[in-house]
Scaffold this motif. Sequence first.
Motif, PDB file in Angstrom:
ATOM      1  N   THR A  91      24.259 -46.335 -28.331  1.00  0.00           N
ATOM      2  CA  THR A  91      24.313 -44.870 -28.313  1.00  0.00           C
ATOM      3  C   THR A  91      24.073 -44.319 -29.716  1.00  0.00           C
ATOM      4  O   THR A  91      23.296 -43.378 -29.895  1.00  0.00           O
ATOM      5  CB  THR A  91      25.704 -44.396 -27.823  1.00  0.00           C
ATOM      6  N   ALA A  92      24.739 -44.916 -30.704  1.00  0.00           N
ATOM      7  CA  ALA A  92      24.580 -44.428 -32.080  1.00  0.00           C
ATOM      8  C   ALA A  92      23.132 -44.559 -32.533  1.00  0.00           C
ATOM      9  O   ALA A  92      22.604 -43.679 -33.212  1.00  0.00           O
ATOM     10  CB  ALA A  92      25.505 -45.196 -33.013  1.00  0.00           C
ATOM     11  N   MET A  93      22.476 -45.659 -32.145  1.00  0.00           N
ATOM     12  CA  MET A  93      21.079 -45.851 -32.546  1.00  0.00           C
ATOM     13  C   MET A  93      20.177 -44.817 -31.886  1.00  0.00           C
ATOM     14  O   MET A  93      19.251 -44.304 -32.500  1.00  0.00           O
ATOM     15  CB  MET A  93      20.610 -47.265 -32.212  1.00  0.00           C
ATOM     16  N   GLU A  94      20.470 -44.514 -30.619  1.00  0.00           N
ATOM     17  CA  GLU A  94      19.677 -43.495 -29.934  1.00  0.00           C
ATOM     18  C   GLU A  94      19.863 -42.138 -30.595  1.00  0.00           C
ATOM     19  O   GLU A  94      18.920 -41.376 -30.724  1.00  0.00           O
ATOM     20  CB  GLU A  94      20.082 -43.409 -28.463  1.00  0.00           C
ATOM     21  N   CYS A  95      21.103 -41.866 -31.009  1.00  0.00           N
ATOM     22  CA  CYS A  95      21.373 -40.594 -31.672  1.00  0.00           C
ATOM     23  C   CYS A  95      20.666 -40.523 -33.017  1.00  0.00           C
ATOM     24  O   CYS A  95      20.531 -39.454 -33.590  1.00  0.00           O
ATOM     25  CB  CYS A  95      22.858 -40.417 -31.888  1.00  0.00           C
ATOM     26  N   ARG A  96      20.292 -41.669 -33.546  1.00  0.00           N
ATOM     27  CA  ARG A  96      19.563 -41.648 -34.804  1.00  0.00           C
ATOM     28  C   ARG A  96      18.074 -41.876 -34.526  1.00  0.00           C
ATOM     29  O   ARG A  96      17.349 -42.388 -35.367  1.00  0.00           O
ATOM     30  CB  ARG A  96      20.144 -42.689 -35.751  1.00  0.00           C
ATOM     31  N   CYS A  97      17.674 -41.474 -33.333  1.00  0.00           N
ATOM     32  CA  CYS A  97      16.255 -41.411 -32.961  1.00  0.00           C
ATOM     33  C   CYS A  97      15.545 -42.763 -32.926  1.00  0.00           C
ATOM     34  O   CYS A  97      14.333 -42.827 -33.149  1.00  0.00           O
ATOM     35  CB  CYS A  97      15.482 -40.457 -33.879  1.00  0.00           C
ATOM     36  N   TYR A  98      16.273 -43.836 -32.654  1.00  0.00           N
ATOM     37  CA  TYR A  98      15.603 -45.130 -32.582  1.00  0.00           C
ATOM     38  C   TYR A  98      14.808 -45.238 -31.292  1.00  0.00           C
ATOM     39  O   TYR A  98      15.310 -44.955 -30.211  1.00  0.00           O
ATOM     40  CB  TYR A  98      16.620 -46.267 -32.653  1.00  0.00           C
ATOM     41  N   GLN A  99      13.538 -45.611 -31.424  1.00  0.00           N
ATOM     42  CA  GLN A  99      12.677 -45.726 -30.236  1.00  0.00           C
ATOM     43  C   GLN A  99      11.869 -47.008 -30.287  1.00  0.00           C
ATOM     44  O   GLN A  99      10.742 -47.055 -29.833  1.00  0.00           O
ATOM     45  CB  GLN A  99      11.689 -44.574 -30.191  1.00  0.00           C
ATOM     46  N   GLY A 100      12.393 -48.025 -30.952  1.00  0.00           N
ATOM     47  CA  GLY A 100      11.607 -49.242 -31.098  1.00  0.00           C
ATOM     48  C   GLY A 100      10.748 -49.170 -32.339  1.00  0.00           C
ATOM     49  O   GLY A 100      10.856 -48.239 -33.141  1.00  0.00           O
ATOM     50  N   GLY A 101       9.909 -50.164 -32.496  1.00  0.00           N
ATOM     51  CA  GLY A 101       9.180 -50.320 -33.753  1.00  0.00           C
ATOM     52  C   GLY A 101       8.023 -49.359 -33.958  1.00  0.00           C
ATOM     53  O   GLY A 101       7.568 -49.162 -35.075  1.00  0.00           O
ATOM     54  N   GLU A 102       7.567 -48.723 -32.872  1.00  0.00           N
ATOM     55  CA  GLU A 102       6.383 -47.901 -33.001  1.00  0.00           C
ATOM     56  C   GLU A 102       6.639 -46.643 -33.828  1.00  0.00           C
ATOM     57  O   GLU A 102       7.639 -45.958 -33.630  1.00  0.00           O
ATOM     58  CB  GLU A 102       5.885 -47.502 -31.619  1.00  0.00           C
ATOM     59  N   GLY A 103       5.747 -46.386 -34.757  1.00  0.00           N
ATOM     60  CA  GLY A 103       5.849 -45.169 -35.554  1.00  0.00           C
ATOM     61  C   GLY A 103       6.966 -45.191 -36.576  1.00  0.00           C
ATOM     62  O   GLY A 103       7.308 -44.184 -37.154  1.00  0.00           O
ATOM     63  N   ARG A 104       7.565 -46.367 -36.764  1.00  0.00           N
ATOM     64  CA  ARG A 104       8.650 -46.482 -37.741  1.00  0.00           C
ATOM     65  C   ARG A 104       8.076 -46.699 -39.124  1.00  0.00           C
ATOM     66  O   ARG A 104       7.114 -47.416 -39.306  1.00  0.00           O
ATOM     67  CB  ARG A 104       9.527 -47.684 -37.389  1.00  0.00           C
ATOM     68  N   THR A 105       8.705 -46.073 -40.105  1.00  0.00           N
ATOM     69  CA  THR A 105       8.312 -46.352 -41.486  1.00  0.00           C
ATOM     70  C   THR A 105       9.440 -47.139 -42.122  1.00  0.00           C
ATOM     71  O   THR A 105      10.454 -47.377 -41.512  1.00  0.00           O
ATOM     72  CB  THR A 105       8.085 -45.051 -42.257  1.00  0.00           C
TER      73      THR A 105
END
Lengths: 273, 289
Positions: free
Chosen positions: A221-235
């Motif tokens: 839940t905490a990761m989702e709240c920090r906008c985690y969506q997998g590796g795509e588009g991550r810097t």
Amino acid sequence: MKNIAFGQYYPARSPLHRLDPRVKIILTILYIVCSFLCKNVWSFALLAISSIMLIILGRVPFKIILGGLRPVLIVLIFTSIINVFWTKGEILLLEWRFIHIYLEGIFSAIFIIVRISSLIIGTGMLLTYTTTPIALTDALEDVLSPLKKVKVPVHDFAMMMTIALRFIPTLVEETDKIMTAQKARGADFSNGNIIDRVKALIPIIIPLFVSAFSRAGDLATAMECRCYQGGEGRTRLHVRHMRFKDFIPLVLIVVFGTGLVLLNIFAPGFTMS
Amino acid sequence: MEEAFIKIENVSYMYEENDGFAKIDRYAVKNVSLEIKEGEFVAVLGHNGSGKSTLAKLINMIYTPTSGKIYIKGRDITDENMSDEDIMGLRKTVGMVFQNPDNQLVATIVEDDVAFGPENLGIPSEEIRKRVDDALADVGMTKYANHEPHRLSGGQKQRIAIAGIIAMLPECIIFDESTAMLDPVGRKEVMESIIKLNREKNITVLMITHYMEEAALADRVVVIDDGRIISDGKPIEVFKKEKELRDCGLSVPQCTELVHCLSENGFDIKGECVDVVSCANMIFEALNL
């Protein structure tokens, strides 16, 4: 329990510690290949010297290295005994009843010892002693990133590794707490036969699993709240750029490998059978 | 009239509870309406199981309401056509800090953890560097940038979690009982950070708590019991109704209680207080030394 150390990392300031971990992964692979290129006395001597130089370069105390070799000591002794007694050659050193010891046997025992210790020292000095597990995970993600093209979830594995590393101390602490709590209720972990002891672990493992799952839920839940969506588009905060000096070790290892091959061909000496 | 930052309209949230015999539907939040203005510092007070955490999770779209509408900056977030990008945009705007500091830190190094949010948003690395440094400075944790989170105290870990949210540059932060697992020192550290963010950065704060003393620091207190709002106003007005609060399992700050007790027992104390300093002043005046 709080100061638990991960892996074998030995904190120090050395050129090997500073080296780009991606380069170190490639170097390790090449070093393993090199150790199998050795064929005769001279090339094995060069291999032994290279491991000693790596230890010096990484500023890890010899005592720690020897400690790292201890688990394979039995393997080393066993293989060298087999080599000494079973290798047939031309120069007979000792003959007693059915035992024949040839000079070639002694050499191949030494070769095996040098090869195995160099493998362990090489991977240790290039990776585990000089690279933090987290840097290693990041570097592995980079090195393996071409596999993303064939749909291997490299980022997800790296993320799982990172989270596992992050939660090891938390779960160790938790185990400690649960054990203390169960002891306070009269649990006995140190007496009885093996079956009793294994049974005594059940009241530790069950609460640990329950809490690990609830932690996992919270973290998701905490990761989702920090906008985690997998590796795509991550810097990334730390972007590693390969600099010119990062290529030097790669050149050196190629030179080293070529040297080994040349020694095999041109320097006469005892050859491994 | 200026538009509310968060507007909750007749929201209910129902869940199934299994009591061992049959499944029964229970309302965690029932017909709640609430408006929160930009820059406001609102404390949501309620005892365990009152539905206050559910309300927080509804605002951040972790749960979807059974009925009713929630608007954030005028945008209806209960709309079924919300795309993934919209949800991410919402979570960037409204950050959330949870109860257990251990369960919200992802990375093994403090600054990597703070960078996690901005990294997910695809922000260029130079910008992430700046945001991480600023966020750590905001919570006073700059010198711990390269530490491992598991070696820090609970209050420090929670401040790192806050920094991780600030680094996404939110306009509002929801604190879901973020001080409940901390010791008094850690609680004080975290509260100071929250107040500083609200005052200096004008971040709207929605703080879920069951500590009266913390709620007293807010601009406005909303009391929730059994999924309904039973009181809403300035701390001083809400804590005036001590009996109502006690009826739903809550209390009032100790200094408020002290003043109430004194006046009931014949002391000449008039008015209300929610903090220690004004309480001391009132007693001083009453004693008329």
